[in-house]
Structure formats: structure tokens, C-alpha cells
Design a protein around this motif. Structure first.
Motif, PDB file in Angstrom:
ATOM      1  N   ASN A 138      43.448  20.975  68.593  1.00 44.24           N
ATOM      2  CA  ASN A 138      42.532  21.845  67.862  1.00 44.24           C
ATOM      3  C   ASN A 138      41.123  21.812  68.444  1.00 44.24           C
ATOM      4  O   ASN A 138      40.461  22.847  68.575  1.00 44.24           O
ATOM      5  CB  ASN A 138      42.476  21.413  66.388  1.00 44.24           C
ATOM      6  N   ARG A 155      43.366  29.719  65.338  1.00 42.41           N
ATOM      7  CA  ARG A 155      42.289  28.707  65.336  1.00 42.41           C
ATOM      8  C   ARG A 155      40.936  29.321  64.979  1.00 42.41           C
ATOM      9  O   ARG A 155      40.026  28.621  64.515  1.00 42.41           O
ATOM     10  CB  ARG A 155      42.222  28.027  66.711  1.00 42.41           C
ATOM     11  N   GLU A 214      41.029  24.881  61.679  1.00 46.82           N
ATOM     12  CA  GLU A 214      42.010  24.004  62.316  1.00 46.82           C
ATOM     13  C   GLU A 214      43.421  24.286  61.805  1.00 46.82           C
ATOM     14  O   GLU A 214      43.626  24.579  60.630  1.00 46.82           O
ATOM     15  CB  GLU A 214      41.671  22.534  62.042  1.00 46.82           C
TER      16      GLU A 214
END
Length: 582
Positions: free
Chosen positions: A223, A458, A462
Motif C-alpha cells: 500500500n 488505492r 489503503e
């Protein structure tokens, strides 16, 4: 019997204590400062001869400056001990500092008017750098100011590069307890090719359970890097996540879409094969740990020496000069194939610099798949070896074209193999080649779709482990067209894929390379020796031309959708032949 080789890196440096490592960077730092003093702020005023001199100097600095970190990175791949990782970090930081004064050069070059760059590219004095200058014109709008580029370059060592290193250290240090043995990731993965279904199931379960304690860390890491890329993309003016990769690969979005859309259209062919495999294995259904089940109980060991001889013979059938280039790797100590604890997983070819030679890395475990990997990496290596006549800025081909070279080498080995086998062995050979093709074309396309989905989502925040896993199951599952069931354990297997971390959207290069290699192989079967000479000539060009220009003498138009469809037609023929044996 010849021992599996480890490489000899002394052509680069003698040892990590070699004083030349730091001496090189000290010398480069001074030369880079001199370069800055002479040229900074003056690039726009140079005529063709003056720019040619500046480019030649810039190339020498980049070439020599890259060697210390290349050496340290190769040592770290062979042994991921913490002190080796620290050595990589130290030399990367010193390299960044040493070459920082040269950062102005590509920035000032990119600020030149497009017509001025095109005029320079047409000048005889600058013929060697034609592609480089034209590519500079294409990337100009995404280059930041010199001050901003310096900030990004210096922060990368403690930013994205540090996260990539953490991923490498974490995944290479993973150990899996299986049947009383302590196995590495690569050693455990071998068991997915075992003929015993229970062994495959247990090893798959062991892999999942070994990843589970680390998966939240790996998800956070992923992430973070996806967001880091999004920030840099925004700063550079890219409008979609894949744009930087396409531009770097020197491919238009239309060509990439043609490749990946055609690959997706071939998913039913993948399903046909796996349904035939299910019938052949006598199973009620196939699951993720059945994908690589061997089609023959006779799985002879392929010692390294035998693999070497088979590969070089196949290369010699194609072209003597091509084979001689491959032989140089075995004679020169340029291959590290010996498995050992602490060795990084995967396989690669490091091109290093044109004044030296490339190095090949893998862990050879005496399987037929290891022979294929060796042929694949030798394809890369021969490409690099033959392109050493190019200067540093023209030495590296784009990622997709590099994959053409590697997969074409595999096809040459396949051609020799199929002429030597019949019956069950022939069926098993076609199964192996088809599964490899599906993995290289369709699975990489599925992983590309996974990356596209992750980068898109994204933007909203996250992604959880559960969401990443769901996307992974969806995108990878699609390629099997309902013929394979991906169990829950498979849902975590996105977490150890290095390409997602180090080179976002790299994976479609495999699809491009395999499909182009299949089409070129078909041309070779039609034309024979004349094609071989043209192909070797193409490899020798390295990255001195754009991909479309490189393949044009071979009769290829990358913008033609029918051309890409032709590669899948060959696979369909192979599946039809396979189905007839089941």
C-alpha cells in the motif's frame, strides 16, 4: 559431473573490501562535478558536436558510476545476509551523491524545444544518440526542475528503495517447516510440481501458513509503495498509473491494450487445456495446487551439465554466433546457479555495463523447469552480450523487448526437444510448454489486471489484506475460464510477487515478449537461416532504436491487431494437439 556453478564477480571488483569500490565513486564524484561546472546551464547553447561530446562524457560517468552498486547488488542476491544488504545501501547512497551533479543534464536536455531535439537527433554527429534524444522529447513534460529531481533522487534511498529492500530481505529470509525440513520459498515451491497430489496440497498449505504471519506487513508495504508511486506520478504530470511504464517501455497505450486484450480473449484456450488436463489426471476438479501437476510420472532429473549441453546444441541449430555467445557464460564464470540458504529467490540476468559482460542468477534444482529458466536467462544474457557494441545509453533494450529475447531462446530449446520425443513424453512436453506459455502470457496479463485494480482502488485509501486477496482471486481466477478452482489459501499468494513491489506494471512485458517471440518463432520456421541472421542483428542493436523500429526488418508491425492474434492461434493449435492425446 560438473558442479553447479557460482559466479565470479572479480571482473567487477575483487571483494567488498576492494578499495576500488570507494575509489571509483570518489573519482566519479569529482568528474561529475567537473561535468557540471563545464555544462550546467549551457546545454541549450551547444551545437551538435558540442552536445555529442557532452553525451559521451555523461555516458562514461553513468557507466562507471553504476559499477560499485551493481557489484554489491549481485553479492546481496547471492547472499542476503544483513551486512550485504547494508553494503548495497551504503554504495547506493554514495552513488547517488557522486552522480547528483550530473542530474541537471537530462533535465536541461528535456527542456529543449521539441523541434530542436529532433534536429539534434537528425545530426550526423549525434546519430548514436538518436533514440535517446527523441525519447527525451517524449518524456520532457514529465521531468521536474533540477532542485525537485535532486530531492526525489536523494529521498529514494530512504523511501521507495528502502521499502523494496525490506520486501527483499523479508521474503528471502522466510523459512517454511515442511515434513521435518526447513525450506526456503524456492525450495517449497518446487513441491507444486510433485506428482503426488497430497504433497502438492500440503506444500501449498505450508506456503499459505508461512505467509500468513507476515501478510499484514506485506500489505502495508505494498500500500505504501502504491501511494508513493501515485504521489510521484501526480508530481510528474502522469494522468494514469501505467503511463510511466508505457513511456519507459516506449510503447503506446494502444499497443499495450492490443496485447493484453488479445491475451484476455485467449482465456478460453487456457480453460480448454486445463479441462483436458483434468480428464488426463482423472480428477473430479482441479484446484490451485493441481495447476503444475506433472503429466507424466516419469520425471527424470536434468543435471546442470546436461541442461547446458542441450541448450547450447539448440542454440547452435539456430545460429553459430548465437550459440557462441551462450557458451561464453559457462566458460567465463558468469552464472550463479548453485542453491544455498540465504540466496534470493527468482532468476534474473544483470546486464551490468557494455564494457564488461552480463551475469545470470538462478537456483538450479535439476528440474526440467530449471533448464527452461536457464535458457530464458541465457536469452537475456545473449541479448546483452551481443549488444555490447552499443554505448551505455543505447545498451539496454526496453523491458518488453528484453522479454522477447529470453522467451525466443526457450522456444529454440522446445523445438529441439519436440523433435526428440514421442508418445507420453511428447504429450508431457507440449503440456509443459503450454503451461509455461499460459503462465507467461495469460497469468502475467491477469497480474497486470490485478495491479490496475489495486492502483485504482488505492486512490480511495489503503486496501486491506482481505480486499487485496479478493482482487487477486478474481483477476487470476478469470484466466482459467472456470476450469480451475482457486482455494482460499491461494488468496495470499499475491504477497510474495516481487514485480508488484520493485517494478509496477512490469508484468505485461512478459505477455508482450512471449506473444512477440511466438510470432517471430513462426517466421523463423518459415524462413530458416536468413531469419536467424536478421534476428541476431536485431539483438545487437540493443536499445538503440524504438521497439517498432527494431522489429520492422523482421516483417512485424506492432500496431496490427491481427499480428498479435496470430501468436494465440499457434497456442490453440498446440492445445488441439494436446487434447487429441487425452
Amino acid at each position: 559431473m560438473t558442479a553447479i556453478p557460482s559466479w565470479n564477480l572479480t571482473d567487477l571488483f575483487q571483494s567488498p573490501d576492494d578499495p576500488r569500490l570507494l575509489d571509483t565513486l570518489t573519482r566519479i564524484a569529482q568528474a561529475a562535478q567537473d561535468f557540471s561546472t563545464r555544462y550546467q546551464g549551457k546545454i541549450a547553447t551547444l551545437d551538435a558536436a558540442g552536445l555529442a561530446e557532452a553525451l559521451a562524457t555523461y555516458e562514461r560517468l553513468q557507466q562507471e558510476g553504476s559499477k560499485p552498486a551493481s557489484y554489491a547488488s549481485l553479492r546481496f542476491a547471492a547472499d542476503t545476509a544483513p551486512e550485504n544488504g547494508a553494503h548495497v545501501q551504503q554504495l547506493r547512497e554514495k552513488t547517488t551523491t557522486a552522480l547528483l551533479p550530473t542530474l541537471f543534464f537530462p533535465i536541461e536536455l528535456a527542456r529543449l524545444d521539441g523541434k530542436q531535439l529532433e534536429a539534434h537527433a537528425a545530426a550526423p554527429e549525434l546519430a548514436n544518440w538518436r533514440r535517446y534524444l527523441l525519447q527525451a522529447a517524449r518524456t520532457a513534460s514529465h521531468t521536474l526542475t533540477e532542485a525537485e529531481e535532486k530531492i526525489l533522487a536523494q529521498k529514494a534511498n530512504t523511501g521507495s528503495r528502502a521499502w523494496v529492500r525490506l520486501f527483499q530481505e523479508l521474503t528471502s529470509s522466510l523459512r517454511f517447516a515442511y515434513e521435518g525440513k526447513d525450506l526456503s520459498l524456492s525450495e517449497l515451491s518446487v513441491l507444486q510440481y510433485d506428482s503426488d497430489r497430497e504433497t502438492r496440497r500440503k506444500s501449498a498449505e505450508t506456503l499459505t501458513e508461512g505467509l500468513r504471519p507476515h501478510v499484514r506487513t506485506l500489505a502495508y508495504l505494498y500500500n505504501t509503495l502504491v501511494q508513493d508511486k501515485a504521489v510521484e506520478d501526480r508530481l510528474r504530470g502522469y494522468t494514469y498509473p501505467e503511463q510511466a511504464r508505457h513511456l519507459h517501455n516506449e510503447l503506446t497505450p494502444e499497443i499495450v491494450a492490443a496485447v493484453t486484450d488479445t491475451a484476455e480473449a485467449g482465456y478460453p484456450t487456457v480453460g480448454r487445456y486445463y479441462r483436458a488436463k483434468q480428464r488426463l489426471l482423472g480428477l473430479d476438479s482441479l484446484t490451485h495446487y493441481d495447476r503444475y501437476a506433472p503429466l507424466s510420472t516419469d520425471q527424470p532429473s536434468v543435471p546442470f551439465e546436461a541442461a547446458r549441453d542441450e541448450i547450447l546444441s539448440a542454440f547452435a541449430d539456430f545460429d553459430a554466433g548465437y550459440a557462441a555467445a551462450g557458451k561464453a557464460f559457462f566458460e567465463g564464470g558468469w552464472i550463479d546457479a548453485a542453491p544455498r540458504p540465504g540466496k534470493q529467490g527468482g532468476a534474473f540476468c544483470s546486464y551490468v555495463t557494455p564494457d564488461l559482460h552480463p551475469y545470470i542468477f538462478q537456483s538450479y534444482l535439476d528440474r526440467a523447469t530449471d533448464k527452461n529458466t536457464l535458457a530464458h536467462e541465457l536469452g537475456h544474457g545473449i541479448h546483452s552480450f551481443l549488444s555490447r557494441g552499443q554505448s551505455y545509453l543505447n545498451f539496454h533494450g526496453t523491458l518488453p523487448m528484453a522479454e522477447v529475447a529470453s522467451t525466443f531462446a526457450e522456444l529454440l530449446v522446445f523445438e529441439r526437444e519436440q523433435a526428440q520425443v514421442t508418445g507420453e513424453a511428447r504429450r508431457a512436453l507440449f503440456g509443459r510448454v503450454l503451461e509455461d506459455s499460459f503462465s507467461t502470457i495469460h497469468r502475467q496479463t491477469a497480474m497486470y489486471r490485478f495491479e490496475q485494480a489495486v492502483h485504482a482502488e488505492r486512490k480511495q485509501g489503503e486496501l486491506s489484506v482481505e480486499r487485496l486477496s479478493a482482487l487477486w482471486q478474481e483477476k487470476v481466477g478469470a484466466m482459467f475460464a472456470g476450469a480451475v478452482t482457486l482455494g482460499e489459501g491461494h488468496s495470499l499468494w499475491w504477497s510474495y510477487i516481487p514485480h508488484f513491489i520493485a517494478t509496477p506494471f512490469y508484468v505485461y512485458a512478459y505477455s508482450f515478449g512471449k506473444m512477440l517471440a511466438l510470432a517471430l518463432y513462426f517466421r523463423y520456421r518459415q524462413e530458416g537461416a536468413p531469419f536467424a541472421k536478421k534476428y541476431v542483428a536485431m539483438l545487437s542493436q540493443g536499445g538503440s532504436q524504438f521497439p517498432a523500429e527494431l522489429v520492422a526488418p523482421l516483417g512485424v508491425d506492432l500496431s496490427d491487431p491481427e499480428f498479435w492474434q496470430g501468436a494465440l492461434l499457434l497456442l490453440e493449435d498446440w492445445v488441439t494437439e494436446f487434447e487429441a492425446t487425452c
